[in-house]
Design a protein around this motif. Structure first.
Motif, short mmCIF file in Angstrom:
data_model
loop_
_atom_site.label_atom_id
_atom_site.label_comp_id
_atom_site.label_asym_id
_atom_site.label_seq_id
_atom_site.Cartn_x
_atom_site.Cartn_y
_atom_site.Cartn_z
N LEU A 177 8.29 -27.36 33.38
CA LEU A 177 7.37 -27.66 34.48
C LEU A 177 6.88 -26.36 35.08
O LEU A 177 7.63 -25.38 35.17
N LYS A 178 5.61 -26.35 35.52
CA LYS A 178 5.09 -25.17 36.20
C LYS A 178 3.89 -25.55 37.06
O LYS A 178 2.95 -26.19 36.58
N PHE A 179 3.94 -25.19 38.32
CA PHE A 179 2.79 -25.34 39.21
C PHE A 179 1.88 -24.13 39.09
O PHE A 179 2.35 -22.99 38.87
N SER A 180 0.57 -24.34 39.25
CA SER A 180 -0.33 -23.21 39.43
C SER A 180 -0.03 -22.59 40.79
O SER A 180 0.59 -23.21 41.66
N SER A 181 -0.45 -21.36 41.00
CA SER A 181 -0.09 -20.64 42.22
C SER A 181 -0.59 -21.33 43.48
O SER A 181 0.04 -21.25 44.54
N ASP A 182 -1.72 -22.06 43.39
CA ASP A 182 -2.24 -22.77 44.55
C ASP A 182 -1.71 -24.20 44.66
O ASP A 182 -2.04 -24.92 45.60
N GLY A 183 -0.92 -24.62 43.70
CA GLY A 183 -0.33 -25.95 43.73
C GLY A 183 -1.28 -27.07 43.34
O GLY A 183 -0.90 -28.24 43.38
N ALA A 184 -2.49 -26.74 42.93
CA ALA A 184 -3.46 -27.77 42.59
C ALA A 184 -3.20 -28.40 41.24
O ALA A 184 -3.60 -29.54 41.00
N MET A 185 -2.53 -27.65 40.35
CA MET A 185 -2.26 -28.16 39.00
C MET A 185 -0.77 -28.09 38.70
O MET A 185 -0.05 -27.23 39.22
N LEU A 186 -0.35 -29.00 37.84
CA LEU A 186 1.03 -29.01 37.37
C LEU A 186 1.01 -29.13 35.86
O LEU A 186 0.38 -30.03 35.31
N ALA A 187 1.68 -28.21 35.18
CA ALA A 187 1.84 -28.28 33.73
C ALA A 187 3.19 -28.90 33.42
O ALA A 187 4.20 -28.52 34.02
N ALA A 188 3.20 -29.87 32.49
CA ALA A 188 4.44 -30.53 32.10
C ALA A 188 4.52 -30.54 30.58
O ALA A 188 3.60 -31.00 29.91
N GLY A 189 5.62 -30.03 30.04
CA GLY A 189 5.83 -30.02 28.61
C GLY A 189 7.06 -30.81 28.24
O GLY A 189 8.01 -30.90 29.04
N ASN A 190 7.07 -31.39 27.03
CA ASN A 190 8.23 -32.17 26.63
C ASN A 190 8.88 -31.61 25.36
O ASN A 190 8.39 -30.65 24.77
N SER A 191 9.99 -32.22 24.97
CA SER A 191 10.78 -31.71 23.86
C SER A 191 10.11 -31.90 22.51
O SER A 191 10.56 -31.33 21.51
N ASP A 192 9.03 -32.69 22.44
CA ASP A 192 8.26 -32.86 21.21
C ASP A 192 7.10 -31.87 21.11
O ASP A 192 6.34 -31.93 20.15
#
Length: 674
Positions: free
Chosen positions: A82-97
């Protein structure tokens, strides 16, 4: 039932109360117990929320109350980054696949969806560029690092590790491959093999620098708030501080620092005023250090062994988690901030209904056993074991007054009439236990271990040890015949063995030979013909059953062999039927017959690359071998299955840390089994 295709609008279920048992359930499930094993964590930049990635989905918790406010990403789950952009407007989500999604947090829309294609698909690290124009991902090994443009979705760069930098195949890869964008966004810095890290130019794709000096693999990379320094940290706690404007010079020299107490359980951050902080856990103690001054800043004593922790964006707060809780801690305060998050359990190794059907027991790899009232699903009692191995098998005595569990090398038995009393501990096994079972009459308790030894205990005479069998090999599971005279054991490298339990003698070995008679096979015709061609060529099936079960009438034994459910006749010990599991279905990790004996349920393991988001639970008609219902259930392996005594409920326990309940009334022809 089919898996739904990913939606462009985020699957987000809002929560109006604290009862989350019916939230975002798989189709046809009626309740969920447990919120999933915690994987990545992320504080929102505004400090209002804690994003908790799990194997079942992404939970949003309000930090002020620690109450769940939403559950996202349940279609696949298995979140790994998981990672938020610095401004919190976006969230990146990655999975085990290797699947990655970028979300617009405010509008709950998926902006982009990408797929990693390396040797290890898991998305281990996600990072946004400082200007929010790009994001990058590394995988679970030293695979390619991808960089995409957020507005166009185009891949703007791909960095690979040179062959001479590849680690030997026998060397264990690092848990994550750290990445960080340079402050100007023009370069990407990432760890490489042989205890190094590299600087890549995003526009040209060239490696601009390859930096050495660490004595172990690099696990952290972070820039100071001023952007003038880069800190790299290795697996042994070695820390190097580099001047950013000299990184790409001919012979950059770091300012070297060492951690005051090197440890692999550590997290790093810079505080808002530029102080490099390190948090380190040991047992129940968490210590925060000012790294460059080698000075302790704060110490926390947690109520549980600390499994995970993470700094907030500003470095003023930490989230601290143990086997049962997640809590926040304001650095400088002597204790965590109430309240705590509970309900994220470890792998569920075994589930069982009490004989009266009123209580559901679940054993977890954390060493806990939960007893719940089946009407309210409320947690009534928790038993805890101390040891190194998880609980993989539990069983109620036929009278319902006793509960046995396999854990470490000790069999533990609780008297449920005295839940506060310590359990009886049965010792003598020389290897970890995988299975326990009471006899149908309740006079015997059998335990099975990793050496292949069966222990037989006399319940009516203070659990006196009657016998240990000789060592064979790893026993996965055991099951009693309904009359209690025979026991079947499923072994790791041998076929299932049938035992006369009174004298401890092995009386039969179940045949693994594939039948030549085509009428004994049920399933896809092409698959059956392929199996028969192998039979004609004389090929031998070397796989052995893992899950094993007796039918209620004692006429059949069911076990999974090489993706086929085999039904053995208990009179001849020959195969009566072979049910071929559908293509793309993993092997049946769990099997159970319905109380009426007319149906068999199998729970699959996860098999990647099949295009399915969930593993299947399949209901088979025993007489015909027909698959009469399929439930797309957990996102990963089914560990255990159990029917309620009246056959109206099915419960499944999974590697994802959750339990699902299924209403079987629409599918089963219930009969009085008494």
């Amino acid at each position: 039932m089919q898996n739904r295709n990913p939606q462009t609008v985020l699957q987000k279920t809002s929560i109006n109360n604290t009862d989350v048992t019916t939230l975002a359930l798989p189709e046809e499930a009626i309740a969920r117990l447990g919120r999933g094993i915690v994987t990545p964590l992320a504080f929102s930049p505004d400090g209002k929320y804690l994003a908790v990635g799990t194997k079942i989905g992404l939970w949003w918790y309000e930090l002020a109350t620690m109450q769940p406010v939403a559950l996202w990403e349940t279609e696949r789950g298995m979140l790994s980054a998981l990672k938020f952009s610095s401004d919190g407007a976006m969230l990146a989500a990655g999975n085990s696949d290797g699947g990655i999604k970028i979300w617009d947090v405010q509008n709950h829309r998926c902006l982009m969806e990408k797929q990693r294609m390396g040797r290890s698909d898991r998305a281990s690290v996600l990072v946004f560029s400082p200007d929010g124009q790009c994001f990058a991902s590394s995988g679970g090994r030293y695979d390619a690092v991808y960089v995409w443009h957020l507005e166009t979705g185009e891949q703007v760069a791909k960095f690979t590790v040179d062959e001479e930098l590849q680690p030997p195949l026998h060397r264990r890869p690092p848990p994550v491959i750290p990445l960080v964008f340079s402050p100007d966004g023009k370069s990407l810095i990432g760890a490489t093999p042989e205890n190094t890290f590299s600087v890549w130019d995003i526009e040209t794709g060239e490696r601009r620098a390859h930096l050495t000096g660490h004595s172990a693999i690099v696990i952290y990379l972070l820039f100071s708030p001023c952007g003038e320094f880069l800190t790299s940290v290795d697996w042994n706690g070695g820390l190097h501080k580099w001047e950013v404007d000299k990184l790409t010079t001919k012979n950059p020299q770091p300012l070297i620092r060492s951690m005051p107490e090197a440890t692999k359980s550590v997290d790093y951050t810079y505080s808002a005023d530029g102080v490099l902080l390190a948090a380190m856990a040991s047992g129940t103690t968490l210590t925060v250090w000012d790294v460059e001054r080698s000075k302790k800043v704060a110490t926390l004593t947690h109520k549980e062994i600390i499994w995970r922790f993470l700094f907030s964006q500003t470095g003023s707060q930490l989230v601290v988690g143990g086997p049962d809780t997640l809590q926040t801690w304001n650095i400088g305060d002597p204790a965590p901030q109430p309240p705590a998050i509970r309900g994220h359990y470890s792998v569920c190794g075994s589930v069982k209904f009490s004989p009266d059907g009123q209580t559901l027991a679940a054993g977890y790899w954390s060493g806990e056993i939960h007893l719940r009232d089946i009407q309210e699903l409320k947690l009534q009692t928790t038993f805890k074991c101390e040891g190194l191995r998880g609980i993989r098998s539990i069983d109620f005595s036929p009278c319902g007054n006793k509960l046995a569990a396999s854990y470490d090398k000790i069999v533990r038995v609780w008297d449920l009439r005295k839940p506060e009393a310590p359990p009886i501990e049965l010792t003598g096994h020389q290897a970890g236990l995988f299975a326990v079972a009471f006899s149908p009459k309740g006079n015997l308790l059998v335990s099975a271990d990793l050496n292949g030894v069966l222990g037989v205990w006399d319940v009516e005479h203070d659990y006196e040890l009657q016998m240990f069998t000789e060592e064979t090999d790893w026993i996965w599971s055991i099951a009693f015949s309904p009359d209690g005279k025979h026991l079947v054991s499923a072994h790791h490298e041998r076929s299932a063995q049938l035992w006369d339990i009174e004298n401890g003698e092995q009386i039969a070995e179940l045949s693994l030979n594939r039948p030549r008679d085509a009428t004994k096979y049920k399933g896809d015709d092409r698959q059956i013909q392929r199996i028969l061609r192998h039979v004609e060529k004389g090929s031998v099936d070397k796989r052995t059953p893992k899950a094993i079960a007796f039918s209620p009438d004692g006429d059949l034994i069911a076990g999974d062999v090489s993706g086929q459910i085999r039904l053995w006749d208990t009179t001849t010990y020959e195969i009566r039927m072979v049910i071929c599991l559908p293509q793309g279905c993993g092997r049946a990790e769990a099997l159970t017959f319905s109380p009426c004996g007319q149906y068999l349920v199998s729970g699959a393991s996860w098999l990647g690359g099949t295009g399915t988001d969930k593993v299947s639970i399949r209901l088979w008609e025993v007489a015909t071998g027909e698959n009469i219902a399929t439930f797309w259930s957990h996102p990963t392996d089914i560990q255990s299955l159990a029917f309620s005594p009246d056959g109206t409920l099915l419960v499944s326990g999974s590697y994802d840390g959750s339990i699902l309940l299924w209403d079987m009334k629409p599918y089963l022809s219930l009969i009085d089994t008494h």
